[in-house]
Scaffold this active site. Structure first.
Site, PDB file in Angstrom:
ATOM      1  N   ASP A  37      -3.417  41.123  41.804  1.00 59.87           N
ATOM      2  CA  ASP A  37      -3.477  40.653  40.428  1.00 59.87           C
ATOM      3  C   ASP A  37      -2.556  41.527  39.580  1.00 59.87           C
ATOM      4  O   ASP A  37      -2.378  42.720  39.865  1.00 59.87           O
ATOM      5  CB  ASP A  37      -4.897  40.714  39.868  1.00 59.87           C
ATOM      6  CG  ASP A  37      -4.993  40.064  38.490  1.00 59.87           C
ATOM      7  OD1 ASP A  37      -4.912  38.819  38.419  1.00 59.87           O
ATOM      8  OD2 ASP A  37      -5.120  40.799  37.499  1.00 59.87           O
ATOM      9  N   GLU A  39      -1.216  42.476  35.403  1.00 57.62           N
ATOM     10  CA  GLU A  39      -1.353  42.370  33.953  1.00 57.62           C
ATOM     11  C   GLU A  39       0.046  42.538  33.373  1.00 57.62           C
ATOM     12  O   GLU A  39       0.836  43.369  33.848  1.00 57.62           O
ATOM     13  CB  GLU A  39      -2.312  43.424  33.398  1.00 57.62           C
ATOM     14  CG  GLU A  39      -3.712  43.386  33.992  1.00 57.62           C
ATOM     15  CD  GLU A  39      -4.439  42.080  33.757  1.00 57.62           C
ATOM     16  OE1 GLU A  39      -4.080  41.368  32.780  1.00 57.62           O
ATOM     17  OE2 GLU A  39      -5.352  41.750  34.531  1.00 57.62           O
ATOM     18  N   HIS A 176      -9.988  41.285  33.433  1.00 55.09           N
ATOM     19  CA  HIS A 176      -8.664  41.393  32.815  1.00 55.09           C
ATOM     20  C   HIS A 176      -8.046  42.766  33.029  1.00 55.09           C
ATOM     21  O   HIS A 176      -7.146  43.170  32.287  1.00 55.09           O
ATOM     22  CB  HIS A 176      -8.707  41.047  31.325  1.00 55.09           C
ATOM     23  CG  HIS A 176      -9.096  39.628  31.049  1.00 55.09           C
ATOM     24  ND1 HIS A 176      -8.382  38.553  31.523  1.00 55.09           N
ATOM     25  CD2 HIS A 176     -10.152  39.108  30.369  1.00 55.09           C
ATOM     26  CE1 HIS A 176      -8.964  37.431  31.150  1.00 55.09           C
ATOM     27  NE2 HIS A 176     -10.049  37.733  30.457  1.00 55.09           N
ATOM     28  N   ASP A 181      -9.925  42.269  38.709  1.00 55.01           N
ATOM     29  CA  ASP A 181      -9.705  40.847  38.999  1.00 55.01           C
ATOM     30  C   ASP A 181      -9.315  40.629  40.452  1.00 55.01           C
ATOM     31  O   ASP A 181      -9.685  39.614  41.062  1.00 55.01           O
ATOM     32  CB  ASP A 181      -8.620  40.291  38.073  1.00 55.01           C
ATOM     33  CG  ASP A 181      -9.138  40.065  36.657  1.00 55.01           C
ATOM     34  OD1 ASP A 181     -10.354  40.224  36.447  1.00 55.01           O
ATOM     35  OD2 ASP A 181      -8.328  39.751  35.770  1.00 55.01           O
TER      36      ASP A 181
END
Length: 602
Positions: A37, A39, A176, A181
């Protein structure tokens, strides 16, 4: 600075590498998955930048390694991103850049199967970062859990990660944030993989990669083996008691169960599969054939189930796989002053045996309780023969028979113990309650709690023993069970007789509801053979015998009515015993309200 990629943004091309990948031929349970994942500062790869990468490596459903790194985007982190992720400009300032992080991430990814939720989004950002670090784009086989969810969970209105974690009850440790995640996506992946294996026979990585590109209408098709079982096997199941065996593709028995109604019980495995617990889902995935044998009664099914499980050791049967040593209380009456103890086996040694009990701890507690409530001696023969009181006398737990002169009083105490062990004397409950209150009044709260707990356990134990009011060797009884109509040619039903002699099952006999003269005479001969007054008890009871005794004892407690249990004693004539059995068999009718015996769990 704007970064460009060597592939078209949005193209889902990482799951089809130009060179065949070795992982594609692996079983899913053997493959290594890297769940990733990211960000970012925004949603537009090239204009926006990575600020965090998180990944977990998973094998066989277990996370074996983690990767997490904040990244300096070399620009300001928008406030809306900080509100969403909690990552601020100050947190990423001075962190490694993508040029430093991507080589380490690429090494962590290795040759594993890459997984992400909405995979194209993460791939675009990662490929651009790899390009900036001078590394080639990702060519690993790749799986998108969003695509899988769309094909498997069409009824859910949203397939976003938040909605899916809520639906499956997945705990997200840091929503998040990249690692949180990624961990949640790993749990989601394994749930979806399990469902694909059960419903679509997806076993290998190649199957998985192909499945995620299926058309939606193709994912609604039922696995072929379930369809075959439903259409070719289930219609033939009878609505009568029996034992069923489930076999895998190699013909091996992987599960054995019993049923009061074979059709209803076996059918329950193959409907509503999605609602089954995980282990049952796995069983349904592996089973390819169901076979069964009718037994006529549920009790016979219980006995046959136990034997088969111990013989075949099916992988999906958790309990009943081994014969256990069930403890028995032993009242040694060979001495003028009998003693009580517990033993793991029964012997033909003149002692009286009571049980079987469920566990050794229960046996210990009962022996200790008898020591507190009754004044039987607790010393061994060597100490007893010294002819002087021991510690137990000083504790008030023994009447000192070693001093002589108390034989009659001791015999009365032994008889009280017998009545206690067979549930005929409940004075012990009152004695325990009085002892509890006395201990509490003296502020001996630990002793009061012990007496309280013993009283609760004894209430249950006495209720059970009341239905088997004799030592094990004196259990001479015919259990009468209504025979299912239609079983083995008994169209009008009948009765199944379980002949218990010296505490263990000697024979099982099926008789019709209307017997002719010849059949009645055959039954007489069978009863006379097994209930011979001159027959001696067996020298020993094997584990298999004790296991049957445990099942039969539980059944006798469940159905205590005299009509279901015809007891024999030596003074009965052959005619009287035969008449009692025939009378019970003639009135044997299924009880529509009876609760089914709980089946051995997966």
């Amino acid at each position: 600075m704007t970064h460009t990629s060597s592939h078209t943004p949005g193209t889902f091309r990482a799951s089809v590498p130009s060179v065949p990948h070795p992982a594609r031929g692996l079983l899913i349970s053997e493959a290594t998955f890297c769940i990733v994942d990211t960000e970012t500062t925004g949603s537009r790869a090239g204009d926006d930048r990575l600020i965090e990468v998180g990944a977990v490596r998973m094998v066989g459903g277990e996370v074996v390694e983690e990767f997490q790194q904040l990244i300096d985007p070399e620009r300001h982190v928008p406030r809306r991103i900080t509100r969403l992720t909690g990552i601020s400009t100050g947190m990423v300032y001075g962190q490694p850049t993508v040029r430093e992080v991507m080589p380490r991430f690429r090494e962590f990814l290795g040759d594993s199967i890459m997984v992400a939720h909405n995979l194209p989004f993460d791939l675009r950002f990662l490929d651009l970062a790899l390009d900036e670090a001078g590394l080639p784009p990702i060519q690993n086989p790749a799986v998108d859990t969003l695509r899988l969810a769309r094909r498997l969970l069409s009824a859910l209105p949203s397939k976003g990660l938040s909605r899916l974690t809520e639906h499956f009850g997945i705990e997200v440790k840091g929503r998040h944030r990249a690692l949180g995640d990624a961990g949640a996506t790993a749990e989601l992946l394994w749930i979806l993989l399990s469902r694909m294996q059960i419903e679509f026979g997806v076993e290998t990585v190649e199957d998985l990669l192909t499945f995620q590109h299926r058309r939606y209408k193709d994912t609604r098709r039922e696995p072929s083996h379930l369809k075959k079982i439903r259409e070719e096997m289930l219609p033939d199941l009878p609505e009568r008691p029996g034992v069923y065996s489930m076999r895998d593709g190699r013909g091996r028995v992987i599960y054995v169960g019993k049923a009061k109604n074979l059709k209803n019980r076996v059918r329950s495995y193959f409907v509503g599969v999605e609602n089954h617990p995980p282990k049952t889902k796995k069983l349904v995935r592996d089973v390819r054939e169901v076979t069964w044998d009718e037994t006529g009664t549920e009790l016979a099914a219980l006995l046959d189930e136990s034997r088969r499980i111990k013989s075949l050791l099916p992988v999906y049967n958790r309990a009943l796989r081994r014969y256990r040593d069930y403890p028995f209380l032993r009242l040694d009456v060979s001495s003028t002053y009998p003693t009580i103890s517990w033993v793991p086996r029964i012997a033909h040694d003149g002692a009286e045996y009571y049980g079987p009990l469920a566990r050794r701890g229960q046996a210990d507690e009962l022996v200790e309780l008898i020591g507190r409530l009754f004044k039987l001696r607790e010393c061994d023969e060597n100490v007893f023969n010294l002819g002087r009181p021991c510690l137990y006398h000083e504790m008030g737990r023994c009447g000192a028979p070693c001093l002589g002169g108390v034989a009659d009083a001791y015999a009365d105490e032994v008889e009280r113990v017998r009545a206690f062990l067979t549930g005929r004397d409940t004075d012990a409950l009152d004695a325990l309650e009085a002892a509890m209150h006395e201990a509490a009044a003296n502020r001996e709260f630990e002793s009061a709690a012990w007496y309280r707990d013993q009283r609760e356990r004894l209430t249950t134990t006495l209720g059970r023993q009341k239905q088997i009011a004799s030592p094990v060797h004196d259990h001479n009884v015919v259990l009468v069970e209504p025979l299912a109509p239609g079983y083995a040619g008994f169209e009008n039903g009948g009765a199944q007789l379980f002949l218990m002699r010296h505490g263990r099952l000697a024979a099982r006999v099926d008789i019709a509801s209307n017997l002719g003269a010849g059949e009645i005479e055959d039954l007489r001969e069978t009863l006379d053979e097994h209930f011979d007054p001159l027959a001696s008890p067996p020298e020993a009871h094997l584990r298999a015998d004790v296991d049957e005794m445990r099942i039969l004892a539980a059944w006798m407690r469940r159905f205590p009515a005299p009509a279901r249990q015809v007891r024999w004693h030596e003074s009965m004539s052959s005619d009287d015993f035969l008449d009692a059995v025939l009378k019970a068999a003639g009135s044997a009718l299924p009880d529509a309200e009876e609760e089914p015996v709980e089946e051995e769990e997966l």
